[in-house]
Motif scaffolding. Sequence first.
Motif, PDB file in Angstrom:
ATOM      1  N   ASP A   1       0.887  -1.209   0.165  1.00  0.00           N
ATOM      2  CA  ASP A   1      -0.143  -0.018   0.112  1.00  0.00           C
ATOM      3  C   ASP A   1       1.041   1.238   0.145  1.00  0.00           C
ATOM      4  OD1 ASP A   1      -2.280  -1.439   0.040  1.00  0.00           O
ATOM      5  OD2 ASP A   1      -2.423  -1.536   2.076  1.00  0.00           O
ATOM      6  N   GLU A   2       2.107   1.094   0.393  1.00  0.00           N
ATOM      7  CA  GLU A   2       3.006   2.403   0.429  1.00  0.00           C
ATOM      8  C   GLU A   2       4.226   1.864  -0.463  1.00  0.00           C
ATOM      9  OE1 GLU A   2       3.402   3.221   4.452  1.00  0.00           O
ATOM     10  OE2 GLU A   2       4.310   1.599   5.001  1.00  0.00           O
ATOM     11  N   PRO A   3       4.963   2.811  -0.871  1.00  0.00           N
ATOM     12  CA  PRO A   3       6.117   2.536  -1.693  1.00  0.00           C
ATOM     13  C   PRO A   3       7.324   2.042  -0.839  1.00  0.00           C
ATOM     14  CG  PRO A   3       5.984   4.871  -1.213  1.00  0.00           C
ATOM     15  CD  PRO A   3       4.634   4.424  -0.741  1.00  0.00           C
ATOM     16  N   MET A   4       7.967   1.135  -1.386  1.00  0.00           N
ATOM     17  CA  MET A   4       9.337   0.436  -0.786  1.00  0.00           C
ATOM     18  C   MET A   4      10.312   1.834  -0.620  1.00  0.00           C
ATOM     19  SD  MET A   4      12.492  -1.993  -2.102  1.00  0.00           S
ATOM     20  CE  MET A   4      12.855  -0.476  -2.917  1.00  0.00           C
ATOM     21  N   MET A   5      10.732   1.815   0.414  1.00  0.00           N
ATOM     22  CA  MET A   5      11.811   2.918   0.671  1.00  0.00           C
ATOM     23  C   MET A   5      12.636   2.405   1.650  1.00  0.00           C
ATOM     24  SD  MET A   5       9.627   6.434   0.783  1.00  0.00           S
ATOM     25  CE  MET A   5      10.879   7.576  -0.128  1.00  0.00           C
ATOM     26  N   VAL A   6      13.874   2.244   1.196  1.00  0.00           N
ATOM     27  CA  VAL A   6      15.144   1.504   2.187  1.00  0.00           C
ATOM     28  C   VAL A   6      16.155   2.379   1.990  1.00  0.00           C
ATOM     29  CG1 VAL A   6      16.334  -0.370   2.782  1.00  0.00           C
ATOM     30  CG2 VAL A   6      14.081  -0.740   1.575  1.00  0.00           C
ATOM     31  N   THR A   7      16.752   2.704   3.249  1.00  0.00           N
ATOM     32  CA  THR A   7      18.281   3.485   3.271  1.00  0.00           C
ATOM     33  C   THR A   7      19.177   2.391   3.222  1.00  0.00           C
ATOM     34  OG1 THR A   7      19.302   5.102   4.161  1.00  0.00           O
ATOM     35  CG2 THR A   7      18.169   4.033   5.707  1.00  0.00           C
ATOM     36  N   PHE A   8      19.975   2.331   2.421  1.00  0.00           N
ATOM     37  CA  PHE A   8      21.030   1.531   2.392  1.00  0.00           C
ATOM     38  C   PHE A   8      22.703   2.275   2.565  1.00  0.00           C
ATOM     39  CE2 PHE A   8      18.122  -0.912  -0.115  1.00  0.00           C
ATOM     40  CZ  PHE A   8      18.553  -2.423   0.364  1.00  0.00           C
ATOM     41  N   ASN A   9      23.267   1.626   3.147  1.00  0.00           N
ATOM     42  CA  ASN A   9      24.790   2.090   3.161  1.00  0.00           C
ATOM     43  C   ASN A   9      25.879   1.005   2.749  1.00  0.00           C
ATOM     44  OD1 ASN A   9      27.632   2.470   4.324  1.00  0.00           O
ATOM     45  ND2 ASN A   9      26.580   3.149   6.429  1.00  0.00           N
ATOM     46  N   VAL A  10      26.206   1.403   1.421  1.00  0.00           N
ATOM     47  CA  VAL A  10      26.961   0.290   0.724  1.00  0.00           C
ATOM     48  C   VAL A  10      28.234   0.632   0.677  1.00  0.00           C
ATOM     49  CG1 VAL A  10      27.190  -0.384  -1.498  1.00  0.00           C
ATOM     50  CG2 VAL A  10      25.071   0.043  -0.527  1.00  0.00           C
ATOM     51  N   THR A  11      29.144  -0.281   0.919  1.00  0.00           N
ATOM     52  CA  THR A  11      30.741  -0.108   0.764  1.00  0.00           C
ATOM     53  C   THR A  11      31.121  -1.030  -0.306  1.00  0.00           C
ATOM     54  OG1 THR A  11      30.831   0.506   3.128  1.00  0.00           O
ATOM     55  CG2 THR A  11      32.919  -0.355   1.887  1.00  0.00           C
ATOM     56  N   GLY A  12      31.766  -0.539  -1.153  1.00  0.00           N
ATOM     57  CA  GLY A  12      32.390  -1.462  -2.228  1.00  0.00           C
ATOM     58  C   GLY A  12      31.639  -1.447  -3.614  1.00  0.00           C
ATOM     59  N   PRO A  13      31.922  -2.146  -4.581  1.00  0.00           N
ATOM     60  CA  PRO A  13      31.295  -2.421  -5.806  1.00  0.00           C
ATOM     61  C   PRO A  13      29.939  -3.484  -5.596  1.00  0.00           C
ATOM     62  CG  PRO A  13      33.269  -3.703  -5.867  1.00  0.00           C
ATOM     63  CD  PRO A  13      33.146  -3.016  -4.660  1.00  0.00           C
ATOM     64  N   LEU A  14      28.990  -3.272  -6.462  1.00  0.00           N
ATOM     65  CA  LEU A  14      28.005  -4.318  -6.550  1.00  0.00           C
ATOM     66  C   LEU A  14      28.510  -5.224  -7.787  1.00  0.00           C
ATOM     67  CD1 LEU A  14      24.595  -2.484  -6.270  1.00  0.00           C
ATOM     68  CD2 LEU A  14      25.846  -3.628  -4.411  1.00  0.00           C
ATOM     69  N   ILE A  15      28.542  -6.421  -7.651  1.00  0.00           N
ATOM     70  CA  ILE A  15      28.868  -7.236  -8.878  1.00  0.00           C
ATOM     71  C   ILE A  15      27.805  -7.772  -9.460  1.00  0.00           C
ATOM     72  CG2 ILE A  15      30.544  -9.363  -9.442  1.00  0.00           C
ATOM     73  CD1 ILE A  15      32.343  -8.539  -7.283  1.00  0.00           C
ATOM     74  N   TRP A  16      27.264  -7.632 -10.463  1.00  0.00           N
ATOM     75  CA  TRP A  16      25.991  -7.938 -11.124  1.00  0.00           C
ATOM     76  C   TRP A  16      26.435  -9.339 -11.503  1.00  0.00           C
ATOM     77  CZ3 TRP A  16      23.048  -4.661  -9.517  1.00  0.00           C
ATOM     78  CH2 TRP A  16      23.351  -3.033  -9.765  1.00  0.00           C
ATOM     79  N   LEU A  17      25.162 -10.224 -11.353  1.00  0.00           N
ATOM     80  CA  LEU A  17      25.144 -11.491 -11.787  1.00  0.00           C
ATOM     81  C   LEU A  17      24.075 -11.977 -12.633  1.00  0.00           C
ATOM     82  CD1 LEU A  17      25.585 -12.738  -7.942  1.00  0.00           C
ATOM     83  CD2 LEU A  17      27.366 -12.667  -9.730  1.00  0.00           C
ATOM     84  N   ASP A  18      24.317 -12.961 -13.670  1.00  0.00           N
ATOM     85  CA  ASP A  18      23.165 -13.336 -14.313  1.00  0.00           C
ATOM     86  C   ASP A  18      22.485 -14.395 -13.817  1.00  0.00           C
ATOM     87  OD1 ASP A  18      24.532 -15.943 -14.462  1.00  0.00           O
ATOM     88  OD2 ASP A  18      25.544 -15.448 -16.429  1.00  0.00           O
ATOM     89  N   GLU A  19      21.245 -14.969 -14.525  1.00  0.00           N
ATOM     90  CA  GLU A  19      20.505 -15.802 -13.726  1.00  0.00           C
ATOM     91  C   GLU A  19      21.337 -16.991 -13.278  1.00  0.00           C
ATOM     92  OE1 GLU A  19      20.966 -16.243 -18.191  1.00  0.00           O
ATOM     93  OE2 GLU A  19      20.515 -14.673 -17.199  1.00  0.00           O
TER      94      GLU A  19
ATOM     95  N   GLY B   1      24.099 -16.971 -11.667  1.00  0.00           N
ATOM     96  CA  GLY B   1      25.112 -16.437 -10.685  1.00  0.00           C
ATOM     97  C   GLY B   1      26.279 -16.215 -11.103  1.00  0.00           C
ATOM     98  N   GLN B   2      26.685 -15.992 -12.357  1.00  0.00           N
ATOM     99  CA  GLN B   2      27.950 -15.656 -12.870  1.00  0.00           C
ATOM    100  C   GLN B   2      28.126 -14.178 -13.194  1.00  0.00           C
ATOM    101  OE1 GLN B   2      30.349 -18.347 -13.236  1.00  0.00           O
ATOM    102  NE2 GLN B   2      28.450 -19.111 -12.237  1.00  0.00           N
ATOM    103  N   GLN B   3      29.297 -13.587 -12.665  1.00  0.00           N
ATOM    104  CA  GLN B   3      29.530 -12.295 -13.000  1.00  0.00           C
ATOM    105  C   GLN B   3      29.339 -11.884 -14.476  1.00  0.00           C
ATOM    106  OE1 GLN B   3      33.143 -11.038 -11.344  1.00  0.00           O
ATOM    107  NE2 GLN B   3      33.069  -9.145 -12.381  1.00  0.00           N
ATOM    108  N   ASN B   4      28.567 -10.619 -14.602  1.00  0.00           N
ATOM    109  CA  ASN B   4      28.430  -9.968 -15.930  1.00  0.00           C
ATOM    110  C   ASN B   4      28.518  -8.639 -15.704  1.00  0.00           C
ATOM    111  OD1 ASN B   4      25.940  -9.493 -14.927  1.00  0.00           O
ATOM    112  ND2 ASN B   4      24.813 -10.372 -16.443  1.00  0.00           N
ATOM    113  N   GLY B   5      29.058  -7.968 -14.702  1.00  0.00           N
ATOM    114  CA  GLY B   5      29.269  -6.496 -14.703  1.00  0.00           C
ATOM    115  C   GLY B   5      29.446  -5.903 -13.366  1.00  0.00           C
TER     116      GLY B   5
END
Length: 173
Positions: free
Chosen positions: A119-137, A139-143
């Motif tokens: 009923d309300e928007p998802m709003m989350v505060t994140f504290n991120v250190t370092g890169p995000l490593i994108w994964l394909d379907e 689970g292999q790195q693709n970016g």
Amino acid sequence: MANEFWRDLKPVAEVFRPGAAPEAYIHDAATLDTRWYAPLSPTVGSRPLFISPSQNRWCDILMSTGAGLVNRHYHPQQVFAYTISGKWGYLEHEWVATKGDWIYEAPGEAHTLVAYESDEPMMVTFNVTGPLIWLDENGQQNGTFDVFDYIKLCRDHYDKVGIGADYVDSLFR
């Protein structure tokens, strides 16, 4: 105001030590004004609150106004999250975070971040250190996505919506 016993206390005279950066204060950080949210995906946006290029770190508010998906990714560093509103979670875990929930993500975790219908928007505060490593379907790195990608994403978006790319620089600490 009779209970504000501290009213007669003198503030600290030397607030900032020489060389210290000023605090960051953002009024109405969890705004619903979508101009402030740079698109991380077609359904989820990120509002930068704090950016540290030297630490490869940022704090933001992630928002989705409906069902949403960021991406599958892996964290080589820790992440902290606090849920402001809505419902979200990871396909790889059984919990669903709602208002007031806090999450610690240990280094070495891979997951798929989703926003649930709510009923309300998802709003989350994140504290991120370092890169995000994108994964394909599988689970292999693709970016990758690091603080410099984040800075570019936010500058480009803020320039496009009229806030101005330079605003992002005011968040550097």
